[in-house]
Design an enzyme around this catalytic site. Sequence first.
Site, PDB file in Angstrom:
ATOM      1  N   SER A  25       0.812  -1.103   0.214  1.00  0.00           N
ATOM      2  CA  SER A  25       0.139   0.003   0.082  1.00  0.00           C
ATOM      3  C   SER A  25       0.906   1.250  -0.291  1.00  0.00           C
ATOM      4  O   SER A  25       0.332   2.499  -0.165  1.00  0.00           O
ATOM      5  CB  SER A  25      -0.959  -0.051   1.411  1.00  0.00           C
ATOM      6  OG  SER A  25      -1.843  -1.019   1.197  1.00  0.00           O
ATOM      7  N   GLY A  34      -4.254  -1.905  -0.873  1.00  0.00           N
ATOM      8  CA  GLY A  34      -3.546  -1.431  -1.875  1.00  0.00           C
ATOM      9  C   GLY A  34      -3.468  -0.085  -2.200  1.00  0.00           C
ATOM     10  O   GLY A  34      -4.090   0.872  -1.366  1.00  0.00           O
ATOM     11  N   GLY A  41      -2.969   3.692  -4.411  1.00  0.00           N
ATOM     12  CA  GLY A  41      -3.824   4.476  -5.400  1.00  0.00           C
ATOM     13  C   GLY A  41      -5.211   4.918  -4.927  1.00  0.00           C
ATOM     14  O   GLY A  41      -5.535   5.037  -3.998  1.00  0.00           O
ATOM     15  N   CYS A  57      -9.547  -1.855   3.642  1.00  0.00           N
ATOM     16  CA  CYS A  57      -8.656  -0.545   3.167  1.00  0.00           C
ATOM     17  C   CYS A  57      -9.140  -0.195   1.854  1.00  0.00           C
ATOM     18  O   CYS A  57     -10.258   0.341   1.717  1.00  0.00           O
ATOM     19  CB  CYS A  57      -6.891  -0.963   3.420  1.00  0.00           C
ATOM     20  SG  CYS A  57      -6.234   0.567   3.610  1.00  0.00           S
ATOM     21  N   PHE A  58      -8.326  -0.568   0.795  1.00  0.00           N
ATOM     22  CA  PHE A  58      -8.529  -0.266  -0.616  1.00  0.00           C
ATOM     23  C   PHE A  58      -9.979  -0.861  -1.006  1.00  0.00           C
ATOM     24  O   PHE A  58     -10.761  -0.115  -1.594  1.00  0.00           O
ATOM     25  CB  PHE A  58      -7.566  -0.646  -1.510  1.00  0.00           C
ATOM     26  CG  PHE A  58      -7.681   0.134  -2.928  1.00  0.00           C
ATOM     27  CD1 PHE A  58      -7.601   1.598  -3.108  1.00  0.00           C
ATOM     28  CD2 PHE A  58      -7.465  -0.526  -4.003  1.00  0.00           C
ATOM     29  CE1 PHE A  58      -7.541   2.192  -4.156  1.00  0.00           C
ATOM     30  CE2 PHE A  58      -7.576  -0.041  -5.556  1.00  0.00           C
ATOM     31  CZ  PHE A  58      -7.522   1.398  -5.259  1.00  0.00           C
ATOM     32  N   GLN A  78     -12.725   1.119   0.202  1.00  0.00           N
ATOM     33  CA  GLN A  78     -13.244   2.375  -0.771  1.00  0.00           C
ATOM     34  C   GLN A  78     -13.948   1.732  -1.894  1.00  0.00           C
ATOM     35  O   GLN A  78     -14.920   2.309  -2.744  1.00  0.00           O
ATOM     36  CB  GLN A  78     -11.950   3.071  -1.148  1.00  0.00           C
ATOM     37  CG  GLN A  78     -11.312   3.462   0.229  1.00  0.00           C
ATOM     38  CD  GLN A  78      -9.806   3.959   0.140  1.00  0.00           C
ATOM     39  OE1 GLN A  78      -9.124   3.947  -0.816  1.00  0.00           O
ATOM     40  NE2 GLN A  78      -9.070   4.147   1.361  1.00  0.00           N
ATOM     41  N   GLY A 124      -4.754   7.089   2.323  1.00  0.00           N
ATOM     42  CA  GLY A 124      -4.906   8.539   2.214  1.00  0.00           C
ATOM     43  C   GLY A 124      -6.239   8.976   1.659  1.00  0.00           C
ATOM     44  O   GLY A 124      -6.490  10.034   1.376  1.00  0.00           O
ATOM     45  N   PHE A 125      -6.924   8.067   1.132  1.00  0.00           N
ATOM     46  CA  PHE A 125      -8.255   8.300   0.675  1.00  0.00           C
ATOM     47  C   PHE A 125      -9.482   7.680   1.651  1.00  0.00           C
ATOM     48  O   PHE A 125      -9.285   6.799   2.500  1.00  0.00           O
ATOM     49  CB  PHE A 125      -8.639   7.613  -0.809  1.00  0.00           C
ATOM     50  CG  PHE A 125      -7.779   8.305  -1.623  1.00  0.00           C
ATOM     51  CD1 PHE A 125      -8.280   9.344  -2.499  1.00  0.00           C
ATOM     52  CD2 PHE A 125      -6.456   7.785  -1.747  1.00  0.00           C
ATOM     53  CE1 PHE A 125      -7.406   9.840  -3.448  1.00  0.00           C
ATOM     54  CE2 PHE A 125      -5.498   8.355  -2.718  1.00  0.00           C
ATOM     55  CZ  PHE A 125      -6.130   9.469  -3.767  1.00  0.00           C
ATOM     56  N   HIS A 130      -6.658  -2.204   9.137  1.00  0.00           N
ATOM     57  CA  HIS A 130      -6.085  -3.430   8.841  1.00  0.00           C
ATOM     58  C   HIS A 130      -6.137  -4.509  10.051  1.00  0.00           C
ATOM     59  O   HIS A 130      -5.305  -4.476  10.914  1.00  0.00           O
ATOM     60  CB  HIS A 130      -4.412  -3.181   8.463  1.00  0.00           C
ATOM     61  CG  HIS A 130      -4.203  -2.374   7.317  1.00  0.00           C
ATOM     62  ND1 HIS A 130      -3.538  -3.234   6.215  1.00  0.00           N
ATOM     63  CD2 HIS A 130      -4.138  -1.360   6.936  1.00  0.00           C
ATOM     64  CE1 HIS A 130      -3.494  -2.229   5.088  1.00  0.00           C
ATOM     65  NE2 HIS A 130      -4.040  -1.235   5.618  1.00  0.00           N
ATOM     66  N   GLU A 143      -5.241  -7.274   9.850  1.00  0.00           N
ATOM     67  CA  GLU A 143      -4.273  -8.342   9.719  1.00  0.00           C
ATOM     68  C   GLU A 143      -2.906  -7.812  10.398  1.00  0.00           C
ATOM     69  O   GLU A 143      -1.830  -8.558  10.336  1.00  0.00           O
ATOM     70  CB  GLU A 143      -4.030  -8.903   8.424  1.00  0.00           C
ATOM     71  CG  GLU A 143      -3.200  -7.779   7.434  1.00  0.00           C
ATOM     72  CD  GLU A 143      -3.719  -6.663   7.119  1.00  0.00           C
ATOM     73  OE1 GLU A 143      -3.092  -5.673   6.649  1.00  0.00           O
ATOM     74  OE2 GLU A 143      -5.192  -6.472   7.424  1.00  0.00           O
TER      75      GLU A 143
END
Length: 405
Positions: free
Chosen positions: A49, A233, A235, A261-262, A265, A305-306, A355, A357
């Site tokens: 990430s 991840g 981006g 996480c990603f 989103q 960050g998002f 997270h 994990e």
Amino acid sequence: MTTAHEAVLVLEDGRTFRGESYGALGETFGEAVFATAMTGYQETFTDPSYHRQVIVMTAPHIGNTGVNSTDMESQRIWAAGVVVRDPAVRPSNWRSQGDLGEALREAGVVGISGIDTRALTRHLRDRGAMRVGIFSGEAARADTDELRQRVVDTPPMTGAALAAEVSTTEPYVVSPPDGRPARFRVAALDLGVKGMTPTLLAERGIEVHVLPSTTTFEQIAALEPDGVFFSNGPGDPASAEHEVELLRQVLEAKIPFFGICFGNQLLARALGLDTYKLTFGHRGINQPVLDRTTGKVEVTSHNHGFAVRWPEGVPTDQPADTPYGPVRCSHVALNDDVVEGLQCEDVPAFSVQYHPEAAAGPHDAEYLFDRFVQHLSSYQNQHDENEHDEHNEHEQNGRGPGAQA
């Protein structure tokens, strides 16, 4: 110990810090972010990430426990650069197998040490995460204005599609340990997955099929999975059009889904919600999150960050309407009220932003893997009941195996 060279860190707004080289000599570019953790630096640097990010460690002493093969969250260091105040002169820990500075050097990761990381962190907290360059050796002697222009010319994180750059290129399977039979089969889309995630799923009796980010729904369906998982991840989630469309097909098929996480989103965007860039993001450990399902506060590990933008005019303690039915904000960050989890009511899908994990944090959130197992079990039982009802209906209508021709 290798001799340090001159190094300079240049932010896109012109703020400059001069120090000494740490890790490899040369230059690197990325988004400057800070991580608030005194431990777990190896897990942090090897987290996919952090691809294309320069990590400022807020703890002053980094490298004290060295590095080892066990704490790798992936096969390599993904951080674009590392910023520390006081690197350890030598590691001292019974698990240490090497020196962090040497590991960074061998991986070609450019870093800087000996700067006021507190001042840099406060600057990023006030101005927000921004593009940065680290230059060491001969590169550090260039004109500062020229270096800043090179930083400004690099692409920002907003709009960046990075999952394919960190994803596995070939599918692989992680099976339950000790030869135990699998209770469930899960298709896990690798968007930058950390190694501990499929391990924890496998420990719960799941046969985990880790798949490239480019996988199609037809390829997932061919596995006949009991569930689908989307990993963490790097981006901008707004750029992940393929992954979002894939997730919509999963929701339409009503296959149980869990994302972290990603993946959280992407679930939001698949449901029609929006995402936005946080000023400086949540990174590091000891971040309190309220689980509204249980009323408990979890101490969690973050790297994002998002974030998910909750619909305007809808309180976060009330469900929001989506094309796939109502969705609830199941978890919320207690520091700033950021949405930290989603729970769908009409489709078997849920996700969290942090997270569960994370080896660098406590284990307050590991129960989420058990919650996913409960979803898989409920789905399997419902599927078995539906098949049983269909069989009985065929029998009653004279179409069963014993029906007369």
